[in-house]
Motif scaffolding. Structure first.
Motif, short mmCIF file in Angstrom:
data_model
loop_
_atom_site.label_atom_id
_atom_site.label_comp_id
_atom_site.label_asym_id
_atom_site.label_seq_id
_atom_site.Cartn_x
_atom_site.Cartn_y
_atom_site.Cartn_z
N VAL A 1 -3.67 6.59 -1.57
CA VAL A 1 -3.36 7.41 -2.74
C VAL A 1 -3.68 8.87 -2.46
O VAL A 1 -2.87 9.78 -2.75
CB VAL A 1 -4.14 6.89 -3.96
CG1 VAL A 1 -3.93 7.82 -5.16
CG2 VAL A 1 -3.72 5.47 -4.30
N VAL B 1 -3.51 -2.02 -2.52
CA VAL B 1 -3.52 -0.56 -2.57
C VAL B 1 -4.87 -0.09 -2.06
O VAL B 1 -5.86 -0.81 -2.14
CB VAL B 1 -3.27 -0.06 -4.03
CG1 VAL B 1 -4.44 -0.42 -4.91
CG2 VAL B 1 -3.00 1.44 -4.05
N THR C 1 0.83 -1.21 0.00
CA THR C 1 0.00 0.00 0.00
C THR C 1 0.86 1.25 0.00
O THR C 1 0.58 2.22 -0.72
CB THR C 1 -0.94 0.00 1.21
OG1 THR C 1 -1.78 -1.15 1.16
CG2 THR C 1 -1.80 1.25 1.23
N SER D 1 0.75 3.53 -3.28
CA SER D 1 0.12 4.81 -2.97
C SER D 1 1.08 5.96 -3.20
O SER D 1 0.68 7.04 -3.66
CB SER D 1 -0.39 4.82 -1.52
OG SER D 1 -1.40 3.85 -1.33
#
Length: 304
Positions: free
Chosen positions: A180, A175, A112, A116
């Motif tokens: 993000v 993710v 992640t 991200s």
């Protein structure tokens, strides 16, 4: 030509009532402000309230199940902590569950943070068509309830033969939209576009810019995001409970679901003992990395 002397009297600084002029912000910005007694009282109260659930978990884990459910509840530790720890550890193979949870949480957190950061850098500093629309779609996915994706995910993992295997928990969480958006917001302010352009003028390719420019700048936010995702994955129950079984390769939360169950009743002391075991690794992580986490949260909060 003869020089003329300036006989204009010097303007003296204005004073109000004979008092000295007020100090400016820059003169007082470096002064240390000392907390008063009320601040310490409030901090002590907040600390006690925050630590009381953990303390009572230890108290409940040191008593029998019958004593835990009696009124009034016990407030002092008992003498069965070691016995309950041994019973809980052996009943559901807590050692395997700890290893599985550590593997899952570590892989989910690492992936992640990596994806991200890359996506956040693209949305923050790389111009391309449809950037705003794609970012809006990513943020919009945060509003979709996770329950809507349970049936499609379950069909996919069963078709692939991944049921009751750890990859069925890891791959759907590689993710997150929150990660993000979080990294994008951080890089917008923390990473000057001139720095990226200077690296390109020096002949650096995209991977080198990401490794030598983006990652060092984004390190504080990456640490915070990694810690948040690690804790969330460690405590995740809903999807692992569907994809895994207590008798196969369970994570801690799935193993705790079958802990303390008898013929007709549930031993709450054993359940809380298992919860205590699952909490200790997180407390150790915060104890060793707490300073870095706080530093990452406060990085960039004060601008010079």
């Amino acid at each position: 030509m003869a020089r003329t002397l300036d006989t204009t009297p010097a303007v003296e600084p204005k004073t109000t009532g004979g008092r000295p002029p007020r100090r400016g912000f820059r003169q007082t910005a470096g002064r240390q402000h000392h907390a008063g007694p009320l601040t310490y009282v409030l901090l002590v109260i907040a600390t006690v309230v925050s630590l009381f659930p953990l303390y009572w978990n230890v108290v409940a884990a040191s008593h029998t199940g019958d004593r835990v459910v009696q009124a009034p509840a016990p407030l002092l530790p008992g003498s069965r902590l070691l016995d309950n720890l041994s019973f809980a550890w052996d009943q559901v193979d807590m050692g395997e569950a700890l290893i599985n949870t550590t593997v899952v949480a570590s892989l989910v957190a690492a992936s992640t943070v990596l994806f991200s950061t890359l996506a956040g850098f693209a949305f923050a500093k790389l111009p391309f068509k449809g950037r705003g629309m794609l970012l809006s779609l990513v943020v919009a996915t945060m509003t979709i309830p996770p329950q809507l994706s349970v049936i499609p995910l379950y069909q996919i993992i069963t078709d692939l033969g991944w049921f009751d295997q750890l990859q069925s928990v890891v791959l759907p969480s590689l993710v997150a939209a929150f990660g993000v958006f979080f990294m994008r917001q951080f890089l917008v302010e923390a990473l000057p576009v001139e720095l990226v352009e200077a690296a390109r003028m020096d002949g650096a390719h995209s991977l080198r810019i990401i490794w030598h420019v983006v990652f060092p700048v984004a390190r504080p936010a990456m640490a915070v995001l990694g810690m948040l995702v690690f804790v969330q994955s460690w405590n995740d129950f809903f999807w692992p409970f569907i994809a895994l079984t207590p008798d196969g390769s369970p994570t801690l939360q799935v193993a705790l679901a079958g802990l303390g169950a008898g013929n007709h009743t549930v031993d709450h002391a054993i359940v809380l003992t298992g919860a205590l075991i699952s909490t200790v690794p997180l407390l150790l992580v915060f104890a060793f990395l707490g300073k870095h986490i706080v530093g990452g949260i406060t990085a960039g909060a004060v601008k010079s």
